[in-house]
Design a protein around this motif. Structure first.
Motif, short mmCIF file in Angstrom:
data_model
loop_
_atom_site.label_atom_id
_atom_site.label_comp_id
_atom_site.label_asym_id
_atom_site.label_seq_id
_atom_site.Cartn_x
_atom_site.Cartn_y
_atom_site.Cartn_z
N PHE A 291 53.72 103.15 35.61
CA PHE A 291 54.24 101.95 36.52
C PHE A 291 55.68 101.96 36.44
CE2 PHE A 291 53.04 100.34 32.12
CZ PHE A 291 54.23 99.76 31.78
N ALA A 292 56.37 101.24 37.36
CA ALA A 292 57.85 101.01 37.12
C ALA A 292 58.12 99.89 36.40
CB ALA A 292 58.19 101.03 38.45
N PHE A 293 59.43 99.81 35.70
CA PHE A 293 59.85 98.56 34.94
C PHE A 293 60.14 97.35 35.67
CE2 PHE A 293 60.38 102.12 31.85
CZ PHE A 293 59.96 101.60 30.84
N ASP A 294 60.41 97.61 37.03
CA ASP A 294 60.34 96.26 37.87
C ASP A 294 59.20 95.65 38.55
OD1 ASP A 294 59.82 98.10 39.88
OD2 ASP A 294 61.65 97.47 41.05
N GLN A 295 58.00 96.31 37.94
CA GLN A 295 56.63 95.93 38.40
C GLN A 295 56.02 95.21 37.20
OE1 GLN A 295 54.92 99.55 39.42
NE2 GLN A 295 55.54 99.66 41.41
N THR A 296 56.46 95.44 35.88
CA THR A 296 55.62 95.30 34.96
C THR A 296 55.44 93.59 34.53
OG1 THR A 296 55.30 95.59 32.48
CG2 THR A 296 57.64 95.21 33.34
N ARG A 297 56.31 93.05 34.99
CA ARG A 297 55.91 91.49 35.02
C ARG A 297 54.93 91.01 35.66
NH1 ARG A 297 58.93 86.86 32.82
NH2 ARG A 297 58.88 85.18 33.95
N ALA A 298 54.56 91.76 36.63
CA ALA A 298 53.45 91.53 37.66
C ALA A 298 52.29 91.49 36.70
CB ALA A 298 53.17 92.26 38.69
N ILE A 299 52.19 91.73 35.56
CA ILE A 299 50.78 91.34 34.38
C ILE A 299 50.25 90.09 34.77
CG2 ILE A 299 52.43 90.79 32.52
CD1 ILE A 299 50.35 92.22 30.81
N ASN A 300 51.33 89.05 35.09
CA ASN A 300 51.01 87.77 35.15
C ASN A 300 50.14 87.49 36.66
OD1 ASN A 300 52.23 86.86 32.74
ND2 ASN A 300 54.38 86.72 33.94
N ALA A 301 50.11 88.19 37.32
CA ALA A 301 49.28 88.58 38.49
C ALA A 301 48.00 89.17 38.04
CB ALA A 301 50.00 88.97 39.67
N TYR A 302 48.06 90.32 37.40
CA TYR A 302 46.65 90.66 36.85
C TYR A 302 45.74 89.83 36.02
CZ TYR A 302 43.84 94.14 34.37
OH TYR A 302 42.88 94.80 33.77
N ILE A 303 46.43 89.30 35.15
CA ILE A 303 45.46 88.29 34.14
C ILE A 303 45.51 87.14 34.78
CG2 ILE A 303 46.57 89.42 32.23
CD1 ILE A 303 48.39 87.13 31.58
N ASP A 304 44.58 86.20 34.29
CA ASP A 304 44.37 84.78 34.64
C ASP A 304 45.48 84.06 33.94
OD1 ASP A 304 43.74 82.17 34.91
OD2 ASP A 304 41.45 82.33 34.53
N TYR A 305 46.42 84.01 34.49
CA TYR A 305 47.85 83.31 34.03
C TYR A 305 47.62 81.76 33.55
CZ TYR A 305 52.79 82.30 33.35
OH TYR A 305 53.92 81.96 32.71
N PRO A 306 47.04 80.98 34.31
CA PRO A 306 46.77 79.70 33.98
C PRO A 306 45.84 79.74 32.58
CG PRO A 306 46.19 79.88 36.31
CD PRO A 306 46.63 81.21 35.60
N ALA A 307 45.07 80.61 32.35
CA ALA A 307 44.18 80.53 31.23
C ALA A 307 45.02 81.13 30.02
CB ALA A 307 42.97 81.68 31.40
#
Length: 583
Positions: A291-307
């Motif tokens: 993955f690219a480093f400018d993508q890595t914050r998209a972990i918050n789209a991968y997980i159930d962020y509210p949970a």
């Protein structure tokens, strides 16, 4: 040769032959595992070596879930101590040297002729030549933090050469070497185990629970109806803790809570790949190949962020939010959203693997039923993830560029009373349960005239503190990284300097260093400077102790000297400490 001797030789021959055959079988099986791994391309094997001369054991896996990012490398353990030689993984040259307050602390970057770059983070020290190169840079530019691009060929290195000493610098939780392999051209980071740098592992992933999300045409949010079901099982075979046929209807997303261990460590790490199947057909695939480093914050789209925010629950969603742009989804149908509307029974299956090919499965029975639904009507302002979105009234405005929302958003705004000492009311911008990928621009108009304090104004996030601010057309403008409660405050208070081991008139002959501490009440420290007898000296800032130190060198001759330490915050408030000392 006696019969008994010939018999012993025959037994040895057979044993050696069987051992050789077993080795071939092992190699073949290993190759088969590699072919079964979900990946977009093959990577060179036996090109890189391990960075340490220790049996490989890890504290962190590639792609492991971390706060706001996927883990970008392997964390090799160092027996809970520092001081091991760190070796070059292949021939090449040192292309970058970095010192920072947090992050890797001290890091070495090597470029290799194969088109890859390796990274070695949290090291204690560099080679003498590299250390001098960094120190010369720090004194030339009068800076502690340094990110230096090294000319190609200046520090040529052969595979296996010592390039650093292992440490615990920066934002590390314990001694280890953080190791990465990057694509030099794109700087994408790649799973090192795909290059053959494997870790002993015969333990399949452990599944603890699943999530079911009733989407029904609405964007995913904290309001999405959901249920979490516990899971039981062992040795790779899992089932619902309370077996039942799930009754589902409409558009449904699935999630899973899963961790993995390897055979050399007790640490619970992340998985490599995940598939979700409906009636034997794969509808969703996740794999942490690169993955690219400018993508890595998209972990918050991968997980159930509210949970995660409300309960620190790591629930990995098996459906893809439309605004997510991270290369961990090699395949999907309908973004992984399953549709149940045919009044029939269906089979749903999770297949989870680690990088070694160990597999865990969980099978579910679903009873589908016809459904018709009407998407919910927005209660606030509708913001689209794929367009520039704006909100404004007479006191506040914000602008969100495409790519910063992961899905369309029913944006809710509220005005709350002013907090004590604030120069504006509190503006509630939606809520903290909706993540932002990068940032958005925010303007707040003061409710009280700032006058001479206009250049001291900052915007404050009630949960995290100051986000800075500049005076622009009657507003204070800043860049925000999350939704939440925001207001204006004034920072006219200078930083606080606390000397640790020096006072005016101190005898510093018995000590190796001058130690200081500093803090700021609001906007944060922008810079700090140390001088002895008017000349700049290198003050090093420890992330773990928060101590800023100058280590004495032979340049400080015996006798009386003047030490001066200046700290400036983000709003240019400054404090100075000065003391005479003997050396």
């Amino acid at each position: 040769m006696s019969f008994r001797t010939r018999k012993r030789e025959l037994i040895r021959y057979v044993f050696r032959s069987c051992t050789f055959a077993l080795s071939l079988i092992t190699l073949y099986c290993t190759h088969t595992y590699a072919q079964e791994t979900i990946q977009s391309k093959q990577y060179p094997q036996n090109y890189f070596r391990y960075p340490l001369d220790l049996a490989p054991t890890t504290a962190g896996s590639f792609g492991e879930l971390r706060s706001n990012h996927f883990h970008s490398g392997l964390d090799f353990k160092t027996n809970q101590r520092v001081g091991y030689p760190v070796h070059a993984a292949a021939d090449g040259y040192i292309s970058r040297l970095r010192i920072q307050f947090g992050g890797f602390g001290h890091a070495v970057y090597m470029t290799h002729p194969s088109g890859y770059t390796t990274v070695y983070g949290h090291v204690l020290s560099f080679t003498p030549e590299a250390a001098k190169y960094i120190r010369d840079y720090q004194y030339k530019f009068q800076t502690f933090e340094a990110d230096i691009s090294v000319p190609p060929g200046l520090f040529k290195v052969a595979k296996g050469d010592v390039i650093a000493i292992s440490g615990n610098e920066g934002a590390s939780a314990g001694p280890h070497v953080h190791f990465e392999i990057r694509d030099t051209a794109t700087q994408e980071t790649i799973n090192p185990q795909l290059f053959g740098l494997t870790i002993p592992d015969d333990i399949p992933p452990a599944i603890t629970s699943i999530g079911i999300y009733h989407l029904n045409g609405n964007p995913f949010s904290e309001k999405t109806p959901k249920e979490f079901l516990p899971v039981t099982g062992a040795k790779g075979v899992y089932r619902l803790a309370t077996p039942k046929v799930l009754s589902l209807t409409g558009n449904v997303g699935f999630g899973i809570s899963v961790t993995d261990m390897n055979s050399s460590s007790m640490n619970r790490n992340g998985i490599y790949s995940l598939e979700l199947k409906l009636d034997g057909k794969t509808f969703y695939t996740f794999a942490v190949e690169r993955f690219a480093f400018d993508q890595t914050r998209a972990i918050n789209a991968y997980i159930d962020y509210p949970a995660f925010v409300t309960a620190h629950r790591w629930m990995q969603k098996c459906f893809i939010m439309p605004g997510s742009r991270v290369s961990v989804y090699p395949q999907s149908i309908n973004h992984g959203v399953l549709v149940f509307n045919d009044d029939a029974e269906h089979d749903v299956e999770y297949i989870v693997k680690d990088i070694a090919g160990n597999e865990s499965t969980l099978k579910l029975k679903v009873k589908s039923s016809p459904n018709s639904f009407t998407p919910e009507k927005p209660l606030g302002k509708w913001l689209r993830y794929d367009q520039k979105s704006e909100f404004a009234n007479d006191k506040v405005k914000l602008s969100i560029m495409p790519g910063n929302l992961y899905d369309n958003l029913d944006f809710i705004y509220a005005e709350l009373p002013a907090k004590p000492g604030a120069f504006s009311v509190t503006h509630r911008l939606h809520n903290k349960l909706t993540p932002i990928h990068d940032s958005f621009d925010l303007w707040i108009k003061p409710d009280i005239k700032l006058g001479a304090y206009a250049d001291k104004a900052v915007i404050v996030n009630a949960a995290t503190g100051s986000i800075g601010g500049t005076n622009e057309g009657g507003y204070i403008k800043a860049s925000a990284r999350s939704f939440g409660d925001y207001y204006i405050k004034i920072d006219s208070v200078p930083p606080v300097i606390t000397p640790v081991n020096i006072r005016n008139g101190s005898n510093m002959r018995p000590v190796k260093a001058i130690n200081m501490r500093m803090s700021d009440n609001l906007s944060g420290v922008k810079s700090f400077t140390g001088k002895i007898d008017g000349k700049w000296v290198l003050m090093e800032w420890s992330y773990k102790t928060r101590i800023i130190s100058y280590t004495f060198t032979n340049d400080i001759t015996p006798g009386s000297h003047i030490f001066e330490f200046v700290v400036v915050d983000m709003k240019n408030n400054s404090s100075t400490f000065k003391a005479e000392f003997n050396r």
